[in-house]
Design a protein around this motif. Sequence first.
Motif, PDB file in Angstrom:
ATOM      1  N   GLU A   1      82.284 -64.308 -79.760  1.00 11.23           N
ATOM      2  CA  GLU A   1      81.976 -65.261 -80.532  1.00 11.23           C
ATOM      3  C   GLU A   1      81.218 -64.793 -81.807  1.00 11.23           C
ATOM      4  OE1 GLU A   1      80.573 -69.602 -79.532  1.00 11.23           O
ATOM      5  OE2 GLU A   1      78.867 -68.602 -79.991  1.00 11.23           O
ATOM      6  N   GLY A   2      81.684 -65.398 -82.933  1.00  7.45           N
ATOM      7  CA  GLY A   2      80.839 -64.779 -84.166  1.00  7.45           C
ATOM      8  C   GLY A   2      80.201 -66.281 -84.731  1.00  7.45           C
ATOM      9  N   THR A   3      79.276 -65.802 -85.731  1.00  3.38           N
ATOM     10  CA  THR A   3      78.460 -67.269 -86.076  1.00  3.38           C
ATOM     11  C   THR A   3      78.311 -66.984 -87.547  1.00  3.38           C
ATOM     12  OG1 THR A   3      77.273 -67.490 -83.971  1.00  3.38           O
ATOM     13  CG2 THR A   3      76.350 -68.603 -85.907  1.00  3.38           C
TER      14      THR A   3
ATOM     15  N   LEU B   1      78.565 -72.279 -88.160  1.00  2.39           N
ATOM     16  CA  LEU B   1      79.917 -72.252 -87.842  1.00  2.39           C
ATOM     17  C   LEU B   1      79.987 -71.273 -86.622  1.00  2.39           C
ATOM     18  CD1 LEU B   1      82.788 -73.667 -87.709  1.00  2.39           C
ATOM     19  CD2 LEU B   1      83.114 -71.781 -89.483  1.00  2.39           C
ATOM     20  N   ARG B   2      80.296 -71.610 -85.448  1.00  5.08           N
ATOM     21  CA  ARG B   2      80.635 -70.606 -84.279  1.00  5.08           C
ATOM     22  C   ARG B   2      82.055 -70.407 -84.257  1.00  5.08           C
ATOM     23  NH1 ARG B   2      79.680 -73.197 -80.063  1.00  5.08           N
ATOM     24  NH2 ARG B   2      79.080 -75.112 -80.773  1.00  5.08           N
ATOM     25  N   VAL B   3      82.497 -69.357 -84.067  1.00  3.54           N
ATOM     26  CA  VAL B   3      83.962 -69.027 -84.139  1.00  3.54           C
ATOM     27  C   VAL B   3      84.117 -68.222 -82.904  1.00  3.54           C
ATOM     28  CG1 VAL B   3      85.741 -68.036 -85.410  1.00  3.54           C
ATOM     29  CG2 VAL B   3      83.905 -69.278 -86.619  1.00  3.54           C
TER      30      VAL B   3
ATOM     31  N   LEU C   1      97.308 -67.960 -82.497  1.00  5.51           N
ATOM     32  CA  LEU C   1      95.911 -67.757 -82.110  1.00  5.51           C
ATOM     33  C   LEU C   1      95.091 -68.870 -81.554  1.00  5.51           C
ATOM     34  CD1 LEU C   1      95.145 -65.357 -84.882  1.00  5.51           C
ATOM     35  CD2 LEU C   1      95.773 -64.629 -82.717  1.00  5.51           C
ATOM     36  N   TRP C   2      94.483 -68.711 -80.434  1.00  5.99           N
ATOM     37  CA  TRP C   2      93.611 -69.911 -80.281  1.00  5.99           C
ATOM     38  C   TRP C   2      92.167 -69.761 -80.765  1.00  5.99           C
ATOM     39  CZ3 TRP C   2      95.240 -74.187 -78.661  1.00  5.99           C
ATOM     40  CH2 TRP C   2      96.841 -74.181 -78.165  1.00  5.99           C
ATOM     41  N   LEU C   3      91.810 -70.757 -81.586  1.00  8.52           N
ATOM     42  CA  LEU C   3      90.599 -70.666 -82.550  1.00  8.52           C
ATOM     43  C   LEU C   3      89.453 -71.685 -81.854  1.00  8.52           C
ATOM     44  CD1 LEU C   3      89.179 -69.311 -84.813  1.00  8.52           C
ATOM     45  CD2 LEU C   3      90.286 -71.026 -86.269  1.00  8.52           C
ATOM     46  N   THR C   4      88.387 -71.413 -81.412  1.00  8.97           N
ATOM     47  CA  THR C   4      87.477 -72.619 -81.090  1.00  8.97           C
ATOM     48  C   THR C   4      86.390 -72.477 -82.033  1.00  8.97           C
ATOM     49  OG1 THR C   4      87.968 -72.012 -78.573  1.00  8.97           O
ATOM     50  CG2 THR C   4      85.912 -73.127 -79.153  1.00  8.97           C
ATOM     51  N   LEU C   5      85.975 -73.513 -82.356  1.00 12.75           N
ATOM     52  CA  LEU C   5      85.131 -73.774 -83.501  1.00 12.75           C
ATOM     53  C   LEU C   5      83.767 -74.829 -83.175  1.00 12.75           C
ATOM     54  CD1 LEU C   5      87.339 -74.762 -86.593  1.00 12.75           C
ATOM     55  CD2 LEU C   5      86.295 -72.563 -86.180  1.00 12.75           C
TER      56      LEU C   5
ATOM     57  N   THR D   1      80.499 -81.152 -84.297  1.00 12.08           N
ATOM     58  CA  THR D   1      81.429 -81.043 -83.564  1.00 12.08           C
ATOM     59  C   THR D   1      81.988 -79.851 -82.745  1.00 12.08           C
ATOM     60  OG1 THR D   1      84.078 -82.156 -83.693  1.00 12.08           O
ATOM     61  CG2 THR D   1      82.927 -80.625 -85.569  1.00 12.08           C
ATOM     62  N   ASP D   2      82.978 -79.844 -82.051  1.00  7.55           N
ATOM     63  CA  ASP D   2      83.609 -78.637 -81.705  1.00  7.55           C
ATOM     64  C   ASP D   2      85.136 -78.872 -81.348  1.00  7.55           C
ATOM     65  OD1 ASP D   2      83.257 -79.899 -79.142  1.00  7.55           O
ATOM     66  OD2 ASP D   2      81.953 -78.282 -78.291  1.00  7.55           O
ATOM     67  N   SER D   3      85.763 -77.838 -81.466  1.00  7.29           N
ATOM     68  CA  SER D   3      87.145 -78.316 -81.316  1.00  7.29           C
ATOM     69  C   SER D   3      88.073 -76.903 -81.117  1.00  7.29           C
ATOM     70  CB  SER D   3      88.003 -78.712 -82.845  1.00  7.29           C
ATOM     71  OG  SER D   3      89.200 -79.207 -82.457  1.00  7.29           O
ATOM     72  N   MET D   4      89.287 -76.812 -80.500  1.00  2.00           N
ATOM     73  CA  MET D   4      90.134 -75.831 -80.325  1.00  2.00           C
ATOM     74  C   MET D   4      91.290 -76.019 -81.058  1.00  2.00           C
ATOM     75  SD  MET D   4      91.210 -74.129 -76.895  1.00  2.00           S
ATOM     76  CE  MET D   4      91.244 -72.491 -76.556  1.00  2.00           C
TER      77      MET D   4
END
Length: 142
Positions: A51-53, A65-67, A83-87, A101-104
């Motif tokens: 995870e990056g921020t 934003l967390r990625v 690619l699966w991107l979780t935000l 929010t969070d989403s994939m």
Amino acid sequence: MRSLAHFAAMAVLFAGLASAEPPRRYEVSASVWIDGELRGRPSLVVEPGVEGTIEVGRPGGGWRLRVLVEPPAEVEGAAEGALWLTLGLEERVDGEWEFLTDSMLGIPPGRRGSVSVVEEGVQTASPENARLYVDVEVRPAG
């Protein structure tokens, strides 16, 4: 009849294709709107599964934003090579982080995707009418 050199060349070609490794890092670029206001166009480079921020401060608040990027996997309903991107997005209000929010998303490299949070009754989200709108692109880092 094919020559031995022809078969040797084909073997080298197939070996090169089979040993092609997925990218070791991805660049994620985003545009973030909160309450219709563009709050930034950050980008960061992350490794798959790490995870990056991105944190952006401003007077009276800010956001982060967390990625997390996962490499392509064969999953029902996903675009080929996606690619699966979780935000995850939070906003700083009165010194405290508030969850937005969070989403994939499943996004093919080089294509754009978006996540939005809108008021009830909004038919089509846009940066101007959403409480939160994030436009994002992910691609191999070069």
